[in-house]
Motif scaffolding. Structure first.
Motif, PDB file in Angstrom:
ATOM      1  N   SER A  29       0.848  -1.199   0.000  1.00  0.00           N
ATOM      2  CA  SER A  29       0.000   0.000   0.000  1.00  0.00           C
ATOM      3  C   SER A  29       0.882   1.248   0.000  1.00  0.00           C
ATOM      4  N   PRO A  30       1.283   1.683  -1.204  1.00  0.00           N
ATOM      5  CA  PRO A  30       2.194   2.833  -1.285  1.00  0.00           C
ATOM      6  C   PRO A  30       1.512   4.124  -0.841  1.00  0.00           C
ATOM      7  N   LEU A  31       2.331   5.041  -0.422  1.00  0.00           N
ATOM      8  CA  LEU A  31       1.863   6.379  -0.078  1.00  0.00           C
ATOM      9  C   LEU A  31       1.657   7.123  -1.388  1.00  0.00           C
ATOM     10  N   VAL A  32       0.430   7.516  -1.657  1.00  0.00           N
ATOM     11  CA  VAL A  32       0.120   8.207  -2.913  1.00  0.00           C
ATOM     12  C   VAL A  32      -0.113   9.685  -2.631  1.00  0.00           C
ATOM     13  N   ASP A  33      -0.429  10.443  -3.651  1.00  0.00           N
ATOM     14  CA  ASP A  33      -0.658  11.889  -3.551  1.00  0.00           C
ATOM     15  C   ASP A  33       0.619  12.635  -3.199  1.00  0.00           C
ATOM     16  N   VAL A  34       1.744  12.110  -3.620  1.00  0.00           N
ATOM     17  CA  VAL A  34       3.026  12.809  -3.497  1.00  0.00           C
ATOM     18  C   VAL A  34       3.668  12.779  -4.879  1.00  0.00           C
ATOM     19  N   GLN A  35       4.853  13.377  -5.016  1.00  0.00           N
ATOM     20  CA  GLN A  35       5.486  13.447  -6.338  1.00  0.00           C
ATOM     21  C   GLN A  35       5.632  12.057  -6.962  1.00  0.00           C
ATOM     22  N   ASP A  36       6.114  11.119  -6.203  1.00  0.00           N
ATOM     23  CA  ASP A  36       6.255   9.726  -6.637  1.00  0.00           C
ATOM     24  C   ASP A  36       5.453   8.883  -5.648  1.00  0.00           C
ATOM     25  N   ASP A  37       4.979   7.731  -6.115  1.00  0.00           N
ATOM     26  CA  ASP A  37       4.393   6.810  -5.149  1.00  0.00           C
ATOM     27  C   ASP A  37       5.529   6.268  -4.295  1.00  0.00           C
ATOM     28  N   ILE A  38       5.434   6.454  -2.998  1.00  0.00           N
ATOM     29  CA  ILE A  38       6.486   6.009  -2.086  1.00  0.00           C
ATOM     30  C   ILE A  38       6.067   4.673  -1.502  1.00  0.00           C
ATOM     31  N   VAL A  39       6.899   3.669  -1.699  1.00  0.00           N
ATOM     32  CA  VAL A  39       6.637   2.351  -1.134  1.00  0.00           C
ATOM     33  C   VAL A  39       7.246   2.316   0.261  1.00  0.00           C
ATOM     34  N   ASN A  40       6.390   2.128   1.239  1.00  0.00           N
ATOM     35  CA  ASN A  40       6.852   1.993   2.617  1.00  0.00           C
ATOM     36  C   ASN A  40       7.123   0.527   2.898  1.00  0.00           C
ATOM     37  N   THR A  41       8.134   0.282   3.699  1.00  0.00           N
ATOM     38  CA  THR A  41       8.352  -1.051   4.238  1.00  0.00           C
ATOM     39  C   THR A  41       8.583  -0.891   5.728  1.00  0.00           C
ATOM     40  N   VAL A  42       8.386  -1.981   6.451  1.00  0.00           N
ATOM     41  CA  VAL A  42       8.586  -1.951   7.894  1.00  0.00           C
ATOM     42  C   VAL A  42       9.410  -3.141   8.337  1.00  0.00           C
ATOM     43  N   SER A  43      10.179  -2.920   9.383  1.00  0.00           N
ATOM     44  CA  SER A  43      10.854  -4.006  10.093  1.00  0.00           C
ATOM     45  C   SER A  43      10.119  -4.163  11.405  1.00  0.00           C
ATOM     46  N   ILE A  44       9.940  -5.416  11.822  1.00  0.00           N
ATOM     47  CA  ILE A  44       9.147  -5.683  13.028  1.00  0.00           C
ATOM     48  C   ILE A  44       9.902  -6.655  13.926  1.00  0.00           C
ATOM     49  N   GLY A  45      10.033  -6.275  15.191  1.00  0.00           N
ATOM     50  CA  GLY A  45      10.574  -7.162  16.214  1.00  0.00           C
ATOM     51  C   GLY A  45       9.467  -7.470  17.201  1.00  0.00           C
ATOM     52  N   ALA A  46       9.321  -8.716  17.592  1.00  0.00           N
ATOM     53  CA  ALA A  46       8.217  -9.093  18.476  1.00  0.00           C
ATOM     54  C   ALA A  46       8.680 -10.074  19.530  1.00  0.00           C
ATOM     55  N   THR A  47       7.897 -10.125  20.609  1.00  0.00           N
ATOM     56  CA  THR A  47       8.201 -11.008  21.719  1.00  0.00           C
ATOM     57  C   THR A  47       6.922 -11.341  22.481  1.00  0.00           C
ATOM     58  N   PRO A  48       6.865 -12.529  23.092  1.00  0.00           N
ATOM     59  CA  PRO A  48       5.735 -12.813  23.986  1.00  0.00           C
ATOM     60  C   PRO A  48       5.810 -11.895  25.215  1.00  0.00           C
ATOM     61  N   ILE A  49       4.665 -11.616  25.794  1.00  0.00           N
ATOM     62  CA  ILE A  49       4.620 -10.805  27.016  1.00  0.00           C
ATOM     63  C   ILE A  49       5.019 -11.712  28.181  1.00  0.00           C
ATOM     64  N   GLU A  50       6.114 -11.374  28.814  1.00  0.00           N
ATOM     65  CA  GLU A  50       6.577 -12.106  29.998  1.00  0.00           C
ATOM     66  C   GLU A  50       7.365 -11.159  30.878  1.00  0.00           C
ATOM     67  N   GLY A  51       7.179 -11.277  32.158  1.00  0.00           N
ATOM     68  CA  GLY A  51       7.960 -10.479  33.092  1.00  0.00           C
ATOM     69  C   GLY A  51       7.536  -9.024  33.119  1.00  0.00           C
ATOM     70  N   SER A  52       8.500  -8.163  33.373  1.00  0.00           N
ATOM     71  CA  SER A  52       8.215  -6.741  33.556  1.00  0.00           C
ATOM     72  C   SER A  52       7.958  -6.041  32.224  1.00  0.00           C
ATOM     73  N   ALA A  53       7.331  -4.878  32.318  1.00  0.00           N
ATOM     74  CA  ALA A  53       7.102  -4.058  31.130  1.00  0.00           C
ATOM     75  C   ALA A  53       8.431  -3.651  30.502  1.00  0.00           C
ATOM     76  N   ASP A  54       9.402  -3.257  31.326  1.00  0.00           N
ATOM     77  CA  ASP A  54      10.703  -2.861  30.798  1.00  0.00           C
ATOM     78  C   ASP A  54      11.396  -4.019  30.090  1.00  0.00           C
ATOM     79  N   GLY A  55      11.290  -5.218  30.654  1.00  0.00           N
ATOM     80  CA  GLY A  55      11.883  -6.398  30.020  1.00  0.00           C
ATOM     81  C   GLY A  55      11.246  -6.691  28.670  1.00  0.00           C
ATOM     82  N   THR A  56       9.922  -6.575  28.608  1.00  0.00           N
ATOM     83  CA  THR A  56       9.214  -6.802  27.345  1.00  0.00           C
ATOM     84  C   THR A  56       9.610  -5.764  26.305  1.00  0.00           C
ATOM     85  N   LEU A  57       9.651  -4.491  26.703  1.00  0.00           N
ATOM     86  CA  LEU A  57      10.053  -3.426  25.781  1.00  0.00           C
ATOM     87  C   LEU A  57      11.471  -3.661  25.267  1.00  0.00           C
TER      88      LEU A  57
END
Length: 183
Positions: free
Chosen positions: A128-156
């Motif tokens: 789903s590119p970003l449209v309505d700009v000079q060029d269609d900009i293709v966004n990509t994302v990197s994702i890091g994930a983890t199960p919820i365990e322990g403290s909030a700081d540890g999960t973050l």
């Protein structure tokens, strides 16, 4: 009496508005890191919850090439894709963090299901590119994930470490390392 009631209503409306402003990111309207931390603290290890950190790849290059207004559009665009992909109650919290990433607290049956949901999101952002700009900009994302365990700081912390692994392995991918404690 009416003046007191009117004053009370205005004061209550202002209080509710200030609370909303304090808990939301002004650019995207998403919740902020403070709210995310509260939700992580409330989360129970027994729930099937996962935390994902979503980073827009190449945002600095977009800002440099097109300007920060287009960079802001790219951020809002990705935020909307994530919001549509993880509506409540599937997601408990979707926030924009202080470092500009998106933090997502969501339900999944197991790590494989979490990986599958996040991979679907990654592909959806890319298609789903970003449209309505000079060029269609293709966004990509990197994702890091983890199960919820322990403290909030540890999960973050685990989420950020897994995001770094996604970036080190080439970006535009999902990295979810199953936590040894669950095995």
């Amino acid at each position: 009496m009416r003046a007191i009631r009117d004053f009370s209503e205005v004061a209550l409306a202002n209080l509710l508005l200030s609370k909303q402003v304090a808990m939301n990111d002004p650019l995207t309207g998403l919740e902020n890191e403070h709210h995310l931390r509260q939700e992580l603290t409330r989360a129970s290890d027994s729930e099937s919850l996962f935390y994902a950190v979503v980073d827009v790849c190449g945002l600095t290059a977009i800002n440099d090439r097109y300007g920060s207004a287009i960079g802001d559009k790219a951020i809002k665009h990705v935020a909307n894709v994530v919001r549509r992909s993880f509506p409540k109650p599937q997601s408990r919290c979707l926030a924009r963090t202080n470092n500009g990433h998106f933090g997502l607290l969501f339900s999944a049956n197991d790590p494989e299901d979490a990986q599958k949901q996040l991979e679907w999101l990654r592909q959806l952002v890319e298609k789903s590119p970003l449209v309505d700009v000079q060029d269609d900009i293709v966004n990509t994302v990197s994702i890091g994930a983890t199960p919820i365990e322990g403290s909030a700081d540890g999960t973050l912390s685990r989420g950020l470490k897994n995001l770094q692994q996604a970036k080190l392995q080439g970006r535009n991918l999902v990295y979810l390392y199953p936590n040894e404690l669950r095995a």
